[in-house]
Write an enzyme that holds these catalytic residues in place. Structure first.
Site, short mmCIF file in Angstrom:
data_model
loop_
_atom_site.label_atom_id
_atom_site.label_comp_id
_atom_site.label_asym_id
_atom_site.label_seq_id
_atom_site.Cartn_x
_atom_site.Cartn_y
_atom_site.Cartn_z
N HIS A 102 3.06 -1.33 3.90
CA HIS A 102 4.31 -1.65 3.43
C HIS A 102 5.35 -0.73 3.56
O HIS A 102 6.58 -1.09 3.45
CB HIS A 102 4.26 -2.52 2.35
CG HIS A 102 4.37 -1.81 1.13
ND1 HIS A 102 2.95 -1.52 0.46
CD2 HIS A 102 4.93 -1.09 0.40
CE1 HIS A 102 3.06 -0.83 -0.68
NE2 HIS A 102 4.26 -0.35 -0.51
N ASP A 155 -3.56 -3.63 3.11
CA ASP A 155 -2.06 -2.79 3.11
C ASP A 155 -2.37 -1.22 3.55
O ASP A 155 -2.20 -0.34 2.78
CB ASP A 155 -1.70 -2.88 1.76
CG ASP A 155 -0.19 -2.50 1.87
OD1 ASP A 155 0.46 -1.82 2.83
OD2 ASP A 155 0.61 -2.41 0.61
N SER A 209 3.39 4.73 -3.59
CA SER A 209 2.55 3.79 -2.77
C SER A 209 2.13 4.68 -1.48
O SER A 209 3.04 5.35 -0.85
CB SER A 209 3.58 2.78 -2.05
OG SER A 209 3.70 1.82 -3.27
#
Length: 406
Positions: free
Chosen positions: A146, A177, A253
């Site tokens: 993402h 992801d 992230s």
């Protein structure tokens, strides 16, 4: 008897009921005074036992104080926050003792930090910033999908401030992801990969990344709060998620969760801020275990592109009790409701319509425990599968030749 219980030289012996201090030794002219011998308590005797016990007690206090002092110095050295520094203290004899104060935490951070990078994903309208981890001397970097999907330009910033353009090799979104980038393979620091299966609840871990997209190389410390957590991420249920209370924020992230050996054991991915009931949640973050990260990354690298995954070429919403309560017109509370259909796609060709609820794909029931994507992941593109639908309370069966995810 010991010296502490004897009379001075030249005096007659006693019966043990009277205690006198030892006489001072006679010094010869020009001789220096010898140091006094420490008292050596003897077993208590009748009439003099109280004095022996007293001496033993005083001796114990003195020894305890010395040991306590040394222990205190060791503890103080252990929490010194100057990495790589050393401290010295005096032993009971006055001899300096060198104490290494580099802790396991600073060692782990120092080892892993050079391999954690800042990932900048730019489009014409925005700049998204996340983190990444160098996993190979060939220039491969793993991050969250993402962070880099839909980008026009990718750039990686290293720990020393240097920058390099990056290319997206492939990703596995939404099934995982995880994405792989590649930069020029020159002078890279590569992280050591650990085995996430060896983690234990309560084990200390560090989260390294770029929170808020600007605090480069931030290190936070926590523990493994739980293992093998079941979480639905991007419509896919995963049963191997690591839970940690290490502080993780936007920008972390795709970074690194490392153990005290400085080994990569997980990729911070998401944070829980609020419960389903609306309660504020603190200290609950989740990471993809390194075993899965490396498995997916190696497949992407080997195939030089995305992993081949099946698609029905439609948009859907997995149902649960909460979603079903907001959509009372649906004929069922389980399955996946079709939102939109790709015109001319495989679902449209099979007669699937918006508003249909997919109940089964092949032999797998679609429900709260098995979202639609989990059911699809059991098949391959090009495979023809039976799909069971609920259309306004009527059960319909059709066959779909699965497309390849674009």
């Amino acid at each position: 008897m010991g010296r502490g219980m004897s009379t001075g030289p030249g005096e007659p012996g006693t019966t043990g009921t009277v205690w006198r201090p030892p006489a001072e030794p006679v010094l010869q002219p020009g001789a220096s005074e010898p140091p006094p011998d420490p008292p050596a308590p003897s077993p208590p005797t009748k009439g003099g036992g109280w004095s022996g016990a007293l001496l033993l007690g005083i001796g114990g206090l003195v020894v305890g104080a010395v040991i306590g002092g040394i222990a205190g110095a060791l503890v103080a050295a252990g929490i010194d926050d100057e990495p790589g520094g050393a401290d010295s203290t005096a032993s009971a004899t006055g001899t300096p003792v060198e104490l290494e104060v580099t802790t396991a935490l600073t060692s782990a951070a120092r080892k892993a930090l050079p391999a954690v990078v800042r990932v900048e994903s730019a489009t014409r309208r925005s700049l998204d910033v996340g983190s990444g981890v160098v996993i190979s001397a060939e220039g491969y970097i793993v991050t969250n999908a993402h962070v880099v999907m839909g980008t026009d330009q990718l750039k990686v910033v290293f720990a020393d401030g240097s920058e390099r353009p990056a290319v997206l090799i492939g990703h596995d979104y939404p099934f995982n992801d995880i994405a792989v980038l590649q930069v020029a393979p020159v002078g890279l620091s590569v992280i050591e990969v650990g085995d996430s299966a060896e983690l234990e609840p309560g084990e200390t871990v560090l989260a390294i990344g770029n929170p808020l997209g600007e605090l480069y190389g931030s290190v936070t410390v926590g523990v493994v709060s739980g293992l093998n957590r079941s979480r639905v991420l991007d419509g896919v249920r995963h049963d191997d998620i690591i839970q940690t209370d290490a502080a993780i924020n936007s920008g972390n992230s795709g970074g690194a969760l490392v153990n005290l050996a400085g080994q990569f054991v997980g990729m911070p991915t998401t944070i829980l801020r609020q419960s389903n009931g609306g309660q504020t949640v603190e200290g609950v973050a989740f990471a993809i275990p390194s075993r899965r990260v490396m498995e997916i990354a190696n497949q992407i690298i080997a195939g030089r592109g995305p992993i081949s995954r099946p698609s029905l070429q439609l948009d859907h919403l997995d149902l649960n009790d909460e979603v079903a309560a907001r959509l009372p017109a649906l004929p069922t509370s389980t399955g996946a409701v079709v939102l939109t259909i790709v015109q001319g796609g495989v679902a449209a060709q099979a007669g699937i319509r918006a508003g249909d609820v997919i109940m089964r794909v092949g032999d797998t029931a679609v429900d709260a425990q098995t979202p639609l994507l989990n059911a699809l992941a059991k098949h391959q593109p090009g495979e023809t599968v039976k799909v069971v639908l609920n259309r306004n309370g009527r059960i319909i069966e059709t066959e779909v030749r699965l497309a390849k995810r674009s």
